[in-house]
Every structure is written in C-alpha cells, then in structure tokens.
Enzyme design. Sequence first.
Site, mmCIF file in Angstrom:
data_model
loop_
_atom_site.group_PDB
_atom_site.id
_atom_site.type_symbol
_atom_site.label_atom_id
_atom_site.label_comp_id
_atom_site.label_asym_id
_atom_site.label_seq_id
_atom_site.Cartn_x
_atom_site.Cartn_y
_atom_site.Cartn_z
ATOM 1 C CB CYS A 63 -18.703 -29.865 -20.849
ATOM 2 S SG CYS A 63 -20.169 -30.851 -20.564
ATOM 3 C CB CYS B 145 -20.619 -30.068 -17.586
ATOM 4 S SG CYS B 145 -20.262 -31.427 -18.689
ATOM 5 C CG ASP B 146 -19.298 -26.390 -16.383
ATOM 6 O OD1 ASP B 146 -19.435 -26.534 -15.162
ATOM 7 O OD2 ASP B 146 -18.488 -27.035 -17.064
#
Length: 451
Positions: free
Chosen positions: A166, A169-170
């Site tokens: 993701c 997200c990261d």
Amino acid sequence: MGSMSLKKFLLLSLALLLGVKPLPSAPIVDEEYPVVILGGGVAALTAAVQVSQAGFQPLVITGPKPGGIIVQSHSVRNWPGEIEISGGELADKLQKQADACGTLFLHGQVIDVDVSKQPFVFTVQSSENKVQKIRARTCIVALGALPKLLGVPGEQENLFSSIFTCAPCDGMHFKNKTVAVIGGGDSALTEAHYLSNLAKKVYLIVRKDEFRTIQPKYRDSVLSRPNVEVIYNTTVSSFQKNENDLTLTLSSTKKPLTVHGAFLAIGSLPNTALFKGKLELDKEGFIVLKNQQETSVPRIYAAGDVSDKVYKQAMTAAGDATKAALQAQEHFGNHLILQTKSPTTSIQEIDSMDQLRSVISSSKKPTVVYFYSKSCPPCRSFSPTFDTWATQLSDKAHFVKARDTVADEIFEAFNIRAMPSVVILDTKGKPIFEARGAELEKVPAILQHPK
Ligand code: NDP
C-alpha cells in the site's frame, strides 16, 4: 510460497482489516441484530447506509479504520458525481454518511462464524481479548480482498519492512529514494503515480508487454512522468535484503535491480477464509452467489470483492451492496408486516407519569412497563417476546410500553439508563422488580408466582 506462510499473511492482514480497537461508544454486549454487515469498505458502508435509511439499524463489524482497499487509491475518477476523488476521501464521505444514518459500528476481529442455523452467530474478539457473540437475523458479507503475494524467496522475510502492498500507507519511507512497483493493472498504476510524487525513481515491473487497465488516459499520464520507468515482459524471481536496500532478481535480465523498497500490486484474493466450508466458495475462494446477492445460505448476502472476480470496482461493489441490502430488507420487511398483523402489538404506549398513574389506578393487576427505543437493535429483538408475554400473561398483569425521546419523564422517574428494561409495578405503583439483559427472562416467572 508455502501454504503456511500465506496463511500467516492472510491472518495478519485479516487482523489489520478487522481491527483491534474497542468500540468507543456504548458497549454492545452479546445481542441479536436484524442485519449484521461484515467489512468496512465501500460495499459494507454502502449497505449500511441503505439498510439504515430503510429504518433497520445495522451493526457493522469492522476494523479500527473503516475504508477498505479503496483508501489505497490515490485517484478515483469513475465514482458518480465526482470528477476525481481520492480513495481516502471517498471512504471518509461514506463513513460520515453511514454515521449520520445511525449505523452501529463494532471494531473487532471476527474469529468464528456459525451460519449453520438462524440466528447466525459471529464471534468477535476485541483488542482486550474480550469475546462477544453477535447474533444476526440476516448478514451481508463485504469483507473485501487481501493483497496477493508473489510467493518467491525473500518475500515473506521482508514483508512490511522493505516490501509493501500500500503506497499511501508506507510510501513516505521512500522520499527521494528508488522503488519498484510490481504489477500491470490499475493498482500498479495508482501505486506508481502516488510514489512518483515522493520517490526519486519508480520502476514499474510488468510481466506482459502491456498494462491491463480500464483507464488508458491515466496510464499514459503515469507513464509520461519523468521519474517512472517501465520494465515490460519481466517477473521478479527473488528478493534479497541488503543493509540499506533490496535487490530484485528479474526474469528478463541477468542484471539484478537494486531499489530501496518494493510495492506489490498484482491483484487480490477474496477475504473469505472465515467462510470456508460454511458458504459455497469457488476454487479461488470467491463466494458463489445463488440468487442475486444471496449466497448458498439463505439470508446471507455477499457484496464487493468477496464475490466479484470480474469488475472489482468501487462502483460495482456499491451496486452489489445496494442489492444485498434491499434483499436483506425484503426478508426483514416481511417480518415487520407479520408483527404488525399480530394481535399482540396493541400494547398501550404511555408518555407521561400522569398517564402511567392513570393506568395503575384503573387496573387491579400489577403493571409491567417496557422501556425501549426504536433505534436499539436489542429492543427490536426483545419486542416480539414482550408482545408474546402481553398476550399470554394478560390475566396476570397490565402491559404498557414507554419509548425513549417521547417518555423521558417516565425514564427519569425510574432512573432507566439501559434498554431494553422492564419494570414491574404493584397495584399501588411501587416497583417490585426491575430487569434488563439476562434478567428479562425472569419476568414471566415473577408475574406467575408473585411473592
Ligand atoms: P488486476 O487483477 O486488474 O491486475 C493485476 C496485475 O498484476 C496484472 O497486470 C497481472 O498481470 C499482474 N500479476 C498478477 N500476478 C502476477 C505475478 N505473479 N507476477 C507478476 N505480475 C502479476 O488487479 P488490480 O489490483 O490492479 O485491479 C483490481 C481491480 O480494481 C481492477 O478491476 C481495476 O480496474 C480496479 N482498480 C481501479 C482503480 C481506479 O479506478 N482508480 C484503481 C485500482 C484498481 P497480467 O495482466 O499478466 O495477468
């Protein structure tokens, strides 16, 4: 990749999806709900809105951050009424809409399901290891999908440290660094687009000589970015973590590719492990639909990526969810009609202490007051029982109902703080028994054998 490691990954992802935080609002204990929705993405939230607006307050069992896989989409351009919206913003809007309709949310991990008989039972574990049994008269399964893995050496060991699924997200770990995105679909393009705003260089590793996309214009705009480079006709056969970087062995060349991190975007698997052997699944694990959105078990419906292996769009998930909700309502609507026709529903509603005093003085029997709310699912479950008592025990007591918001004065007088509650008053109006929760079952015995 061995089946154990995939299983571990799926369980971890499931835990992440189905979350860990306790419910911030009123505690929900073992109760029965008319409609339980499993999931927290577009399908689940759409179903919640639809069911709520029809007047049946659903319980959505979801993780701490509802939103589902759409939150990974940097840019959604085919949602009705939106020229362009990020997946996160779309999920927020849906969440707000579901909240505004009065949807109940329970944050926890579903660890077991029993759909062998009705009501269905879902065992939910909170982060504090509190286990609750939730009963449901109908259920909509909208658990979405989990990211697929390549299953090559070095992947498991570096998952979530150098290999991710993701970008929103990261991706922040890779500011001004070099990353690889593996996959040739819309998710890979979306991830690459997101990362190209942060990273110095983004390699897109595609196993064919073309992308599989529903948005060719978007593909062209991503590929025209100066820091995006596509490596076609190539697969990754292993990952090797070095001190500060990650080396990818590629099928198309003897020269490995060294990057700081890699993002997998090679599709997803339906999140249906909980239902294996309980609902009919196809060989890839997708829920098989039998009648519109209804599954192999009547009154269990499925919507979104758990049952759609073709279109997998937010819009199609929302459409599935709307159909599933309408089907669930249809079943429940029939129940309500039956209840309305029942002779047991003519119990007097009272809204003031004067009215209650007048009932007590005109009756030579004890008076049983049922405190309830229209928006309380446990009350909906309990109401038919109360109606039955009123019929069966009419020679023993006079039965009345007091509803919150219209009978506040009576709630205050008896200090009622939880619903459903029942108070038995003697012929002078003095409370002789008060019950809620499991104690409600004692009411008939007390009326039949007064002290
Ligand atoms: P897809 O299944 O559409 O694409 C998966 C991609 O990964 C394909 O290119 C596939 O290759 C490749 N792939 C699969 N397995 C491997 C492997 N082992 N090694 C290398 N490559 C592999 O999944 P997506 O997640 O991209 O998209 C799912 C759905 O969601 C689609 O319908 C898509 O349109 C939609 N979507 C829409 C978005 C939007 O509207 N903004 C954003 C993201 C997704 P091959 O082509 O060779 O099979």
